[in-house]
Design a protein around this motif. Structure first.
Motif, PDB file in Angstrom:
ATOM      1  N   GLU A 110      -3.945   3.762  -1.308  1.00  0.00           N
ATOM      2  CA  GLU A 110      -5.370   3.971  -1.045  1.00  0.00           C
ATOM      3  C   GLU A 110      -5.765   5.416  -1.329  1.00  0.00           C
ATOM      4  O   GLU A 110      -6.787   5.674  -1.976  1.00  0.00           O
ATOM      5  CB  GLU A 110      -5.703   3.606   0.401  1.00  0.00           C
ATOM      6  CG  GLU A 110      -7.180   3.750   0.736  1.00  0.00           C
ATOM      7  CD  GLU A 110      -7.507   3.371   2.170  1.00  0.00           C
ATOM      8  OE1 GLU A 110      -8.687   3.488   2.561  1.00  0.00           O
ATOM      9  OE2 GLU A 110      -6.579   2.973   2.910  1.00  0.00           O
ATOM     10  N   ASN A 151      -5.690   6.109  -5.083  1.00  0.00           N
ATOM     11  CA  ASN A 151      -6.803   5.527  -5.834  1.00  0.00           C
ATOM     12  C   ASN A 151      -8.144   6.196  -5.564  1.00  0.00           C
ATOM     13  O   ASN A 151      -9.148   5.847  -6.194  1.00  0.00           O
ATOM     14  CB  ASN A 151      -6.905   4.036  -5.529  1.00  0.00           C
ATOM     15  CG  ASN A 151      -5.766   3.240  -6.142  1.00  0.00           C
ATOM     16  OD1 ASN A 151      -5.065   3.718  -7.037  1.00  0.00           O
ATOM     17  ND2 ASN A 151      -5.551   2.031  -5.652  1.00  0.00           N
ATOM     18  N   GLY A 205       0.794  -1.230   0.000  1.00  0.00           N
ATOM     19  CA  GLY A 205       0.000   0.000   0.000  1.00  0.00           C
ATOM     20  C   GLY A 205       0.816   1.265   0.000  1.00  0.00           C
ATOM     21  O   GLY A 205       0.252   2.369   0.062  1.00  0.00           O
TER      22      GLY A 205
END
Length: 615
Positions: free
Chosen positions: A436, A439, A241
């Motif tokens: 995260e 996106n 991530g």
């Protein structure tokens, strides 16, 4: 100390200061006792060249005009040169051929063939083999009869003998970062539409015969991550991530670095180098201004380190500072001591003039948090009345998959020394905050970026740090789209400046270059199935609320956002008698490089804001 209203302060920075004697540091290499760097010069029409610093400290241009070291692959280029073993390989802008030249001097020699149609075959990301006999590169072939038919592939060619490159791989839509990771192995990154290099990519590998220059069939060795910058068995990826270093070998994938601070950024251009291996085998990487040597951090005090060039016990890099212009600096990787190879140029700023960035986090729509860098007005000789609040310039980065950078910029100080506050917004979808957050823009471009720019202005006004009635917004490319979208859907801003921005997303989807041809499939929706969403998000279809004065700047040679995008919004606003200035520049593409263009733009934009705000 004089007392004058914010926005009217006399500034030591003129538009001419933004280009006169200014160079753009692009890349750097260490080759024995020489340092070589790649720089851009606005004063020479944006020409880029290579400069050599010899062992005795003297510097000289390696390439004279008309050579212009710049790649046209993906239109954004990057990776236009490589220096090693007393040789510089480079791509010349006019024809896009690969050349090489001895660092001792002499005439450059072309390696790739002269073509009947110049620039129809382009190159980037050059790397020699360990023995120096071969060169790998990214090749981009443009069909001269069909401008929308473009093929990207990895090729190899002799490093010092002119000839026709042979193709290693062309099965993917895109390729990047071909690297000799051993004498007999090549790795590279590849991906297909609609992905971009910061989405799902494939890490590829093939065998290499150093005697004959032939390769085996490439195979996929890892997938499902945003892989970047292979170097040996180590590559940047976002498996956890966050962009960190991972070792990919026969035993699988293993984390080399970890933590919330990302290594590297989105691969908009070729040739980025955010990690490297020292001659003694230690691995070095950078996260912001922190240099890490085999896991041991060294705080350099910088805002960012770029283009890492390893040496014997040293690391040389382009260093971005928050309080002064960029340098090329050499660090001792044991002591952390440093020396500037290329010092920061003098600026017209006096003590007390410089505004330094303050990171802010602010609430935005849906209970989310967005970020930005705030610059307060600063001027050594001038202050404002105690009851006055400064006008605010909201800046939006391009991309939109990119980020605001807290680096010293005379262009930012141009505004703050005049009594404007500046906030450089990192809206949801920006990089540097993990996968995260990055996106969050998927499916939401034209929504969350607009919400976050409005939220930044409102947050600062509510805090009493700026005048909420005197907020302007500026941006270019994707940031220009956000400018138009903000003005078409809100009344927060008193004026806007759009540089080569997008007015109609549907038109762009059908008329842009290959690299971004399917980018909006992720940002908005699949084209043409989501045509209704494209039209709903396009500022050109929301003219009923668009009443805010606008100034537009456009390069007439722009292949990324063609001039028709600026022309359609200008014509539409003038038709409904909204105040709109338009400035178009011959010979400029996507991003302005010529000194005269930059000076004209800044003069026009400042005059526009002052007139609209009554300053």
């Amino acid at each position: 100390m004089s007392t004058l209203p914010y926005g009217t302060w006399p500034s030591p920075i003129s538009p001419e200061h933004l280009t006169s004697g200014v160079t753009k540091l692009i890349d750097v290499w260490v080759d024995g006792d020489r340092t070589v760097w790649h720089e851009g010069r606005p004063s020479e029409g944006g020409r880029q060249t290579l400069v050599v610093a010899d062992a005795d400290g003297t510097t000289r241009d390696l390439l004279d005009p008309p050579f212009n070291v710049r790649s046209g692959v993906h239109e954004y280029g990057g990776g236009a040169a490589w220096v090693e073993s007393n040789t510089a390989w480079f791509v010349d802008w006019d024809e896009q051929r690969i050349w090489y030249v001895d660092l001792d001097g002499g005439e450059p020699i072309p390696l790739t063939p002269e073509l009947e149609q110049p620039r129809s075959v382009r190159y980037a990301d050059l790397r020699p083999s360990p023995d120096g006999h071969w060169l790998v590169a990214v090749q981009e072939v443009h069909d001269t009869d069909d401008p929308h038919h473009v093929v990207n592939r990895v090729v190899a060619l002799p490093a010092r003998t002119p000839g026709v490159p042979h193709v290693i791989h062309g099965e993917h839509d895109f390729v990047m970062s071909p690297r000799f990771v051993a004498a007999d192995r090549i790795r590279f990154v590849a991906w297909n539409h609609p992905n971009m290099p910061w989405n799902d990519t494939d890490l590829m590998e093939c065998s290499f015969d150093p005697q004959h220059g032939t390769t085996g069939t490439p195979r996929r060795i890892a997938t499902g991550s945003s892989f970047m910058q292979p170097d040996g068995d180590v590559v940047i990826g976002d498996r956890d991530g966050v962009w960190n270093l991972w070792r990919v070998d026969a035993d699988g994938e293993h984390a080399v670095s970890s933590g919330p601070d990302e290594v590297g950024g989105p691969a908009w251009i070729f040739g980025l180098r955010d990690h490297a291996v020292l001659p003694d085998g230690r691995r070095v990487w950078a996260t912001g201004g922190r240099l890490v040597v085999d896991g041991e951090p060294i705080d350099t005090g910088a805002a960012a380190l770029e283009q890492l060039a390893p040496g014997d016990g040293t690391l040389t890099a382009i260093v971005r500072w928050s309080d002064r212009p960029s340098t090329i600096t050499r660090f001792d990787v044991t002591s952390g001591e440093s020396v500037d190879v290329v010092a920061a140029p003098d600026t017209p700023l006096r003590d007390g003039d410089a505004s330094t960035p303050e990171q802010i986090a602010f609430p935005t729509a849906g209970g989310a948090t967005a970020y930005g860098w705030f610059y307060a007005p600063a001027n050594a000789d001038t202050d404002a009345p105690v009851d006055d609040r400064p006008p605010l310039v909201v800046m939006i980065h391009g991309g939109p998959t990119s980020c605001a950078r807290p680096w010293f910029s005379l262009a930012t100080q141009f505004w703050t020394t005049r009594g404007f506050a500046v906030v450089d917004v990192d809206h949801r979808g920006s990089t540097g905050y993990g996968t995260e957050f990055r996106n969050m823009l998927d499916g939401n471009w034209g929504v969350v970026d607009v919400e976050d720019c409005i939220a930044a202005a409102t947050f600062l006004a509510d805090q009493g740090r700026v005048d909420g009635d005197r907020v302007v917004i500026r941006g270019g490319s994707a940031g220009g789209f956000t400018v138009l979208a903000c003005l078409a859907t809100s009344d927060v801003f008193a004026a806007g400046a759009c540089s080569y921005g997008i007015a109609d997303l549907s038109v762009l989807a059908a008329d842009t270059h290959k690299f971004e041809a399917r980018y909006t499939d992720r940002l908005i929706g699949p084209w043409p199935e989501a045509r209704d969403v494209y039209e709903e998000r396009s500022p050109i279809h929301h003219l009923d609320r668009f009443e805010t004065p606008l100034v537009v700047f456009q390069g007439l040679d722009d292949k990324v956002v063609p001039p028709n995008q600026s022309e359609m919004i200008v014509d539409a606003l003038r038709a409904k008698q909204v105040e709109c200035e338009y400035h178009a520049y011959e010979g400029e593409g996507h991003g302005f490089r010529r000194a005269e263009t930059i000076v004209h733009q800044m003069n026009a934009e400042l005059a526009f804001y002052r007139r609209i705000l009554g300053l």
